[in-house]
Motif scaffolding. Structure first.
Motif, mmCIF file in Angstrom:
data_model
loop_
_atom_site.group_PDB
_atom_site.id
_atom_site.type_symbol
_atom_site.label_atom_id
_atom_site.label_comp_id
_atom_site.label_asym_id
_atom_site.label_seq_id
_atom_site.Cartn_x
_atom_site.Cartn_y
_atom_site.Cartn_z
ATOM 1 N N ASP A 271 77.330 168.811 -23.596
ATOM 2 C CA ASP A 271 77.084 167.427 -23.993
ATOM 3 C C ASP A 271 77.499 166.460 -22.884
ATOM 4 O OD1 ASP A 271 76.056 168.178 -26.433
ATOM 5 O OD2 ASP A 271 77.916 167.790 -27.554
ATOM 6 N N VAL A 272 78.647 166.734 -22.257
ATOM 7 C CA VAL A 272 79.087 165.883 -21.146
ATOM 8 C C VAL A 272 78.110 165.996 -19.981
ATOM 9 C CG1 VAL A 272 80.937 165.429 -19.494
ATOM 10 C CG2 VAL A 272 81.509 166.088 -21.843
ATOM 11 N N ALA A 273 77.670 167.220 -19.681
ATOM 12 C CA ALA A 273 76.707 167.415 -18.598
ATOM 13 C C ALA A 273 75.413 166.665 -18.871
ATOM 14 C CB ALA A 273 76.425 168.905 -18.405
ATOM 15 N N THR A 274 74.960 166.701 -20.120
ATOM 16 C CA THR A 274 73.750 165.959 -20.487
ATOM 17 C C THR A 274 73.949 164.473 -20.256
ATOM 18 O OG1 THR A 274 73.111 167.625 -22.128
ATOM 19 C CG2 THR A 274 72.167 165.422 -22.376
ATOM 20 N N GLY A 275 75.132 163.980 -20.596
ATOM 21 C CA GLY A 275 75.426 162.567 -20.356
ATOM 22 C C GLY A 275 75.362 162.214 -18.887
ATOM 23 N N TYR A 276 75.898 163.080 -18.040
ATOM 24 C CA TYR A 276 75.800 162.858 -16.592
ATOM 25 C C TYR A 276 74.334 162.851 -16.141
ATOM 26 C CZ TYR A 276 80.704 163.253 -15.067
ATOM 27 O OH TYR A 276 82.038 163.026 -14.812
ATOM 28 N N ALA A 277 73.577 163.858 -16.578
ATOM 29 C CA ALA A 277 72.179 163.979 -16.127
ATOM 30 C C ALA A 277 71.362 162.760 -16.530
ATOM 31 C CB ALA A 277 71.567 165.254 -16.708
ATOM 32 N N GLU A 278 71.561 162.292 -17.754
ATOM 33 C CA GLU A 278 70.801 161.128 -18.227
ATOM 34 C C GLU A 278 71.118 159.887 -17.403
ATOM 35 O OE1 GLU A 278 71.912 160.957 -22.305
ATOM 36 O OE2 GLU A 278 70.427 162.457 -22.943
ATOM 37 N N ARG A 279 72.370 159.659 -17.135
ATOM 38 C CA ARG A 279 72.766 158.462 -16.393
ATOM 39 C C ARG A 279 72.387 158.555 -14.918
ATOM 40 N NH1 ARG A 279 75.827 159.342 -20.668
ATOM 41 N NH2 ARG A 279 76.966 157.669 -21.755
ATOM 42 N N LEU A 280 72.462 159.749 -14.350
ATOM 43 C CA LEU A 280 72.121 159.901 -12.939
ATOM 44 C C LEU A 280 70.614 159.867 -12.701
ATOM 45 C CD1 LEU A 280 74.695 162.644 -11.848
ATOM 46 C CD2 LEU A 280 74.675 160.219 -11.204
#
Length: 375
Positions: A271-280
């Motif tokens: 979930d944290v990785a998904t948050g990074y990917a979406e924002r980046l």
């Protein structure tokens, strides 16, 4: 282009006693305050369930290898579809695998230069000579093309490292090793619970090696796991004839408690990785590395690749300046690195990723990245 290989590269808190009747929910009860805002680079997911498990093991009076170790080996074996042995560390598991394989004049061990120095130390300690091939940029794992350039009559083994929670594309390397008759060891230290398109990570090599160090998928403080498939029912165990190398019941009790929550921990990290990917997605100069297509990694950290070495430097300065810890990739440095490894060394940065990160934490990190390198 043929790529030459490189040879001979020169705060704890007190815990209260756990009641034997105390029950813990599926996700456990965190032993870290919900108001603790420390943005660590790594943080193990520790709960009261882990404390209770260790307490029960101690109170049982059986603290050496016993039922907890047997349970952990049985459970991990079922998940991986292989026999497993619980060891006192991942390094010891790798040492056992290498000692089991290396013999005679075939002592060169090909691996990646993007790897922690401990792997190279173990290769040398087992009597091997490390040889470094190049890596695949998207996974930071061993390149099959570069591996082919490094194979010689002196090659005794290949150690394929799934780097820092990313799952690599190991099938081409496996096929090459099978064709050449070279034993393959999968170093899965950070990817227990990860999967490829074909199933759990750790089944491609003659041995799979896992770690339960504090920075890995799940942890028992220290500990490791050696996985293999016996070629016949009478095949001896890889640890036969070795001194004491196994895990204690106290360590295994914590390993079992962590294993209970393995999928929850990995889901939280994803979930944290998904948050990074979406924002980046709005920062074209920075990209989150995600591993091989069709794989599911374990996200022991977030590996961000920048479009230039200068961009990485700017991002590192911005994050450190705001109190966010960062680290570059591990690399075995010498006179030079192969091209892919050199690019990773200069352009990839590890930023915080763990289960206690909040949306605000992810916003903070990505905002700093965007301000540093955004266009």
């Amino acid at each position: 282009m043929r790529v030459a290989c490189v040879r001979n590269w020169p705060t704890g808190r007190p815990f209260s006693t756990c009641s034997p009747t105390h029950t813990i929910g599926t996700k456990g009860i965190s032993i870290v305050s919900d108001t603790d805002s420390d943005l660590s680079l790594f943080r193990p997911d520790l709960t009261a369930a882990d404390v209770c498990a260790v307490t029960r093991a101690i109170e049982s009076g059986r603290v050496a290898a016993g039922s907890e170790v047997a349970a952990f080996e049985s459970r991990t074996g079922q998940r991986l579809g292989r026999r497993t042995i619980a060891t006192c560390s991942g390094s010891v598991a790798l040492w056992i695998a290498l000692r089991h394989i290396l013999s005679g004049d075939r002592r060169e061990v090909i691996t990646s230069p993007i790897v922690c120095e401990g792997v190279v130390d173990v290769i040398r300690f087992a009597g091997g000579t490390p040889v470094f091939a190049d890596v695949v940029p998207q996974t930071l794992a061993l390149s099959g093309e570069s591996l082919a350039d490094c194979l010689t009559e002196r090659t005794g083994a290949v150690v394929y490292v799934h780097y820092d929670g990313l799952v690599g594309e190991s099938a081409p390397v496996r096929n090459l090793c099978e064709s050449a008759g070279i034993p393959l060891i999968e170093d899965c230290a950070s990817v227990l619970g990860g999967t490829t398109r074909d199933g759990p990570v750790g089944r491609d090599g003659e041995f799979g090696v896992f770690s339960l160090h504090a920075t890995k998928s799940i942890t028992s403080g220290e500990g490791g796991l050696l996985a293999w498939t016996p070629r016949s029912p009478s095949k001896i165990s890889p640890i036969d004839g070795y001194p004491k190398v196994g895990m204690s019941d106290v360590t295994a009790a914590m390993a079992n408690a962590q294993f209970d929550r393995l999928d929850d921990i990995l889901d939280a990290r994803r979930d944290v990785a998904t948050g990074y990917a979406e924002r980046l997605g709005d920062v074209p100069a920075a990209e989150l590395l995600t591993g091989a297509p069709g794989s599911r990694g374990t996200w022991t950290s977030a590996l961000i690749r920048f479009d230039s070495a200068h961009g990485r430097v700017l991002a590192e300065r911005a994050l450190i300046g705001d109190g966010v810890p960062v680290r570059g990739v591990d690399a075995i440095l010498g006179a030079s690195l192969p091209p892919g490894a050199d690019q990773a060394w200069n352009t990839v940065l590890r930023v915080p990723l763990h289960t206690r990160m909040t949306e605000q934490d992810i916003d903070r990190v990505t905002k700093l990245l965007s301000e540093a390198v955004g266009r």
